[in-house]
Motif scaffolding. Sequence first.
Motif, PDB file in Angstrom:
ATOM      1  N   ALA A 410       0.805  -1.225   0.000  1.00 23.15           N
ATOM      2  CA  ALA A 410       0.000   0.000   0.000  1.00 23.15           C
ATOM      3  C   ALA A 410       0.832   1.266   0.000  1.00 23.15           C
ATOM      4  O   ALA A 410       0.535   2.227  -0.717  1.00 23.15           O
ATOM      5  CB  ALA A 410      -0.951  -0.013   1.188  1.00 23.15           C
ATOM      6  N   GLU A 411       1.902   1.294   0.805  1.00 18.74           N
ATOM      7  CA  GLU A 411       2.649   2.547   0.938  1.00 18.74           C
ATOM      8  C   GLU A 411       3.709   2.755  -0.138  1.00 18.74           C
ATOM      9  O   GLU A 411       4.356   3.798  -0.184  1.00 18.74           O
ATOM     10  CB  GLU A 411       3.303   2.660   2.327  1.00 18.74           C
ATOM     11  N   TYR A 412       3.912   1.755  -1.020  1.00 22.44           N
ATOM     12  CA  TYR A 412       4.922   1.892  -2.065  1.00 22.44           C
ATOM     13  C   TYR A 412       4.314   2.595  -3.286  1.00 22.44           C
ATOM     14  O   TYR A 412       3.165   2.311  -3.658  1.00 22.44           O
ATOM     15  CB  TYR A 412       5.456   0.539  -2.511  1.00 22.44           C
ATOM     16  N   PRO A 413       5.056   3.471  -3.936  1.00 21.33           N
ATOM     17  CA  PRO A 413       4.524   4.154  -5.129  1.00 21.33           C
ATOM     18  C   PRO A 413       4.274   3.229  -6.312  1.00 21.33           C
ATOM     19  O   PRO A 413       3.531   3.585  -7.217  1.00 21.33           O
ATOM     20  CB  PRO A 413       5.632   5.171  -5.474  1.00 21.33           C
ATOM     21  N   SER A 414       4.906   2.039  -6.326  1.00 19.86           N
ATOM     22  CA  SER A 414       4.807   1.177  -7.499  1.00 19.86           C
ATOM     23  C   SER A 414       4.929  -0.274  -7.057  1.00 19.86           C
ATOM     24  O   SER A 414       4.971  -0.580  -5.866  1.00 19.86           O
ATOM     25  CB  SER A 414       5.893   1.561  -8.519  1.00 19.86           C
ATOM     26  N   ASN A 415       4.999  -1.197  -8.031  1.00 14.12           N
ATOM     27  CA  ASN A 415       5.271  -2.601  -7.726  1.00 14.12           C
ATOM     28  C   ASN A 415       6.256  -3.158  -8.747  1.00 14.12           C
ATOM     29  O   ASN A 415       6.623  -2.488  -9.712  1.00 14.12           O
ATOM     30  CB  ASN A 415       3.976  -3.423  -7.678  1.00 14.12           C
ATOM     31  N   GLY A 416       6.677  -4.389  -8.507  1.00 17.35           N
ATOM     32  CA  GLY A 416       7.742  -4.953  -9.329  1.00 17.35           C
ATOM     33  C   GLY A 416       7.426  -5.030 -10.803  1.00 17.35           C
ATOM     34  O   GLY A 416       8.270  -4.734 -11.659  1.00 17.35           O
ATOM     35  N   ASP A 417       6.213  -5.427 -11.171  1.00 16.76           N
ATOM     36  CA  ASP A 417       5.858  -5.534 -12.589  1.00 16.76           C
ATOM     37  C   ASP A 417       5.928  -4.175 -13.275  1.00 16.76           C
ATOM     38  O   ASP A 417       6.397  -4.065 -14.425  1.00 16.76           O
ATOM     39  CB  ASP A 417       4.457  -6.126 -12.734  1.00 16.76           C
ATOM     40  N   GLU A 418       5.454  -3.138 -12.597  1.00 20.87           N
ATOM     41  CA  GLU A 418       5.498  -1.791 -13.181  1.00 20.87           C
ATOM     42  C   GLU A 418       6.932  -1.307 -13.329  1.00 20.87           C
ATOM     43  O   GLU A 418       7.300  -0.676 -14.328  1.00 20.87           O
ATOM     44  CB  GLU A 418       4.677  -0.841 -12.315  1.00 20.87           C
ATOM     45  N   VAL A 419       7.761  -1.600 -12.334  1.00 21.86           N
ATOM     46  CA  VAL A 419       9.175  -1.209 -12.406  1.00 21.86           C
ATOM     47  C   VAL A 419       9.854  -1.865 -13.596  1.00 21.86           C
ATOM     48  O   VAL A 419      10.558  -1.222 -14.386  1.00 21.86           O
ATOM     49  CB  VAL A 419       9.899  -1.578 -11.096  1.00 21.86           C
ATOM     50  N   HIS A 420       9.634  -3.165 -13.772  1.00 22.93           N
ATOM     51  CA  HIS A 420      10.312  -3.870 -14.859  1.00 22.93           C
ATOM     52  C   HIS A 420       9.763  -3.481 -16.226  1.00 22.93           C
ATOM     53  O   HIS A 420      10.509  -3.471 -17.218  1.00 22.93           O
ATOM     54  CB  HIS A 420      10.237  -5.377 -14.617  1.00 22.93           C
ATOM     55  N   ALA A 421       8.487  -3.166 -16.295  1.00 17.78           N
ATOM     56  CA  ALA A 421       7.943  -2.679 -17.565  1.00 17.78           C
ATOM     57  C   ALA A 421       8.634  -1.391 -17.968  1.00 17.78           C
ATOM     58  O   ALA A 421       8.938  -1.168 -19.155  1.00 17.78           O
ATOM     59  CB  ALA A 421       6.439  -2.460 -17.443  1.00 17.78           C
ATOM     60  N   ARG A 422       8.903  -0.537 -16.990  1.00 21.04           N
ATOM     61  CA  ARG A 422       9.576   0.728 -17.288  1.00 21.04           C
ATOM     62  C   ARG A 422      11.029   0.504 -17.697  1.00 21.04           C
ATOM     63  O   ARG A 422      11.553   1.162 -18.585  1.00 21.04           O
ATOM     64  CB  ARG A 422       9.491   1.647 -16.067  1.00 21.04           C
ATOM     65  N   ILE A 423      11.694  -0.435 -17.033  1.00 18.78           N
ATOM     66  CA  ILE A 423      13.079  -0.746 -17.389  1.00 18.78           C
ATOM     67  C   ILE A 423      13.150  -1.287 -18.818  1.00 18.78           C
ATOM     68  O   ILE A 423      14.034  -0.909 -19.597  1.00 18.78           O
ATOM     69  CB  ILE A 423      13.686  -1.765 -16.408  1.00 18.78           C
ATOM     70  N   ARG A 425      11.417  -0.599 -21.293  1.00 16.84           N
ATOM     71  CA  ARG A 425      11.230   0.450 -22.292  1.00 16.84           C
ATOM     72  C   ARG A 425      12.416   1.407 -22.359  1.00 16.84           C
ATOM     73  O   ARG A 425      12.415   2.318 -23.187  1.00 16.84           O
ATOM     74  CB  ARG A 425       9.956   1.253 -21.982  1.00 16.84           C
ATOM     75  N   SER A 426      13.415   1.209 -21.517  1.00 19.35           N
ATOM     76  CA  SER A 426      14.577   2.103 -21.533  1.00 19.35           C
ATOM     77  C   SER A 426      15.336   1.936 -22.850  1.00 19.35           C
ATOM     78  O   SER A 426      15.694   0.813 -23.224  1.00 19.35           O
ATOM     79  CB  SER A 426      15.510   1.790 -20.361  1.00 19.35           C
ATOM     80  N   PRO A 427      15.599   3.038 -23.557  1.00 17.40           N
ATOM     81  CA  PRO A 427      16.332   2.927 -24.815  1.00 17.40           C
ATOM     82  C   PRO A 427      17.734   2.363 -24.587  1.00 17.40           C
ATOM     83  O   PRO A 427      18.374   2.641 -23.580  1.00 17.40           O
ATOM     84  CB  PRO A 427      16.409   4.387 -25.301  1.00 17.40           C
ATOM     85  N   GLY A 428      18.186   1.554 -25.524  1.00 15.97           N
ATOM     86  CA  GLY A 428      19.564   1.083 -25.480  1.00 15.97           C
ATOM     87  C   GLY A 428      19.799  -0.161 -24.658  1.00 15.97           C
ATOM     88  O   GLY A 428      20.942  -0.600 -24.522  1.00 15.97           O
TER      89      GLY A 428
END
Length: 461
Positions: A410-423, A425-428
């Motif tokens: 609850a108190e975390y801004p995100s979760n693991g799946d969202e973090v890895h989805a963002r990673i 999409r990182s270019p390069g």
Amino acid sequence: MVSFDHRDPGTPEKDWSATFAGHPFADFESSCRALVVVAAHPDDETLGAAGLIAQTHAAGGSVTVVVATDGEGSHPDSPTRTPRELAAARRGELVAAVDALAPGARIVFLGIPDGGLRENTEILASGLSAAVHSTGSEPVDTLVVAPWTADGHRDHRIAGEVSEAVAAEAGARYAGYPIWFWHWARPGDLPRGDVRLLSLTDDARSTKRLAMRAHASQVEPLSSNEADSAVVGPRMLEHFDREFETFVLAATGAAEGGDGDSLGSDFFTDFYADRDDPWGFETRWYEERKRAVTVASLPRPRYRSALEVGCSTGALTQLLAARAERILGVDIAEKPLVRARERLDDVPSAAFARMDVPREWPTDEFDLVVLSEVGYYWSPADLDRALAYVDESLTPDGHLLACHWRHPVAEYPSNGDEVHARIRRSPGLTRLASHVEEDFVLEVFGRSGARSVARETGLLP
């Protein structure tokens, strides 16, 4: 940052045109009494915000342009111009360009070395703050624009980060403008929800073209020598002859599952206050097994230099130290670092530091960066900053290993799946390994072109 060469063809403008035609974007609300434009190098202000400058001036608003560096590094191997001569020429070009866009506009040259913004953030912040507070307008009526933090150029990222922070502190509005992003990125990389378009009048477009021509040292060759070729060639200039300019709003922390700010040092200090091992790193089979999976996923038996972000009490650090010639573990809280130092006291190649990542980041290069159970503590904006630092500090043959708990907290801004989805999409970055369970996701990435273990070790061509 992103590795690109201005001499490459880059993404053609027709690809971007199709994207903008097929996906409507919201308008950029640009009305302000005072506009402060930050340029990391002379010509940034014209390429990214000339239309905004011209239209603000035409509407009676004041314009200030803060120029961080003189851009003396634009042609590092030039046989015809010294860095000093280039600096002088580029200052003169900027004055001519701004005078065409907004006669009488105030120009502030900070003279920071080209390529050296990261080492001189205090100078930039001080100079920009003085400019914002001397416009004669209330901060609420002031708009600050600077190169976008995700533009792929280190000086641009630093200029954007410092500008965003100064604007927030002053109570002014802020937006970033892309420049090199149009060259190396693809349309799918554009963060649509944060993008705003400023429609340009015919007069503004005409004046922008005139201002761009004023930057002759960048848009025209200095000589026939290849080292003197134009930095901003005809294909690149096409991106800046649109009927609009593009701005990216400051991240609010509400994107993609994250609805709050990053968790700060107070959260972790309180969390460790009465507990030596709050997550059970020392006692839980789950944690012991996950560490074994993590270390087994490393593509190489040995690394020259490793960085572990969020090392806590050093349980994983101890295993990583056996695979690296040297390792640095950083954590936001001091108490777990005391235990980590005790644990690896007899390992001279291991060092620890208290660091508030991503607001702080080590200056060294690493061929292994480990983000284990830290990404979901950060807002989307801070995660992007951390990934930009990873890209900047990772060697060309380096690996990024990320591992995160998948269940929501609850108190975390995100979760693991969202973090890895963002990673992803990182270019390069190229994904080399992926391990997904109900409880955690672990992935390993290399630079574009990185090879599998079998190919790197000669089992496959």
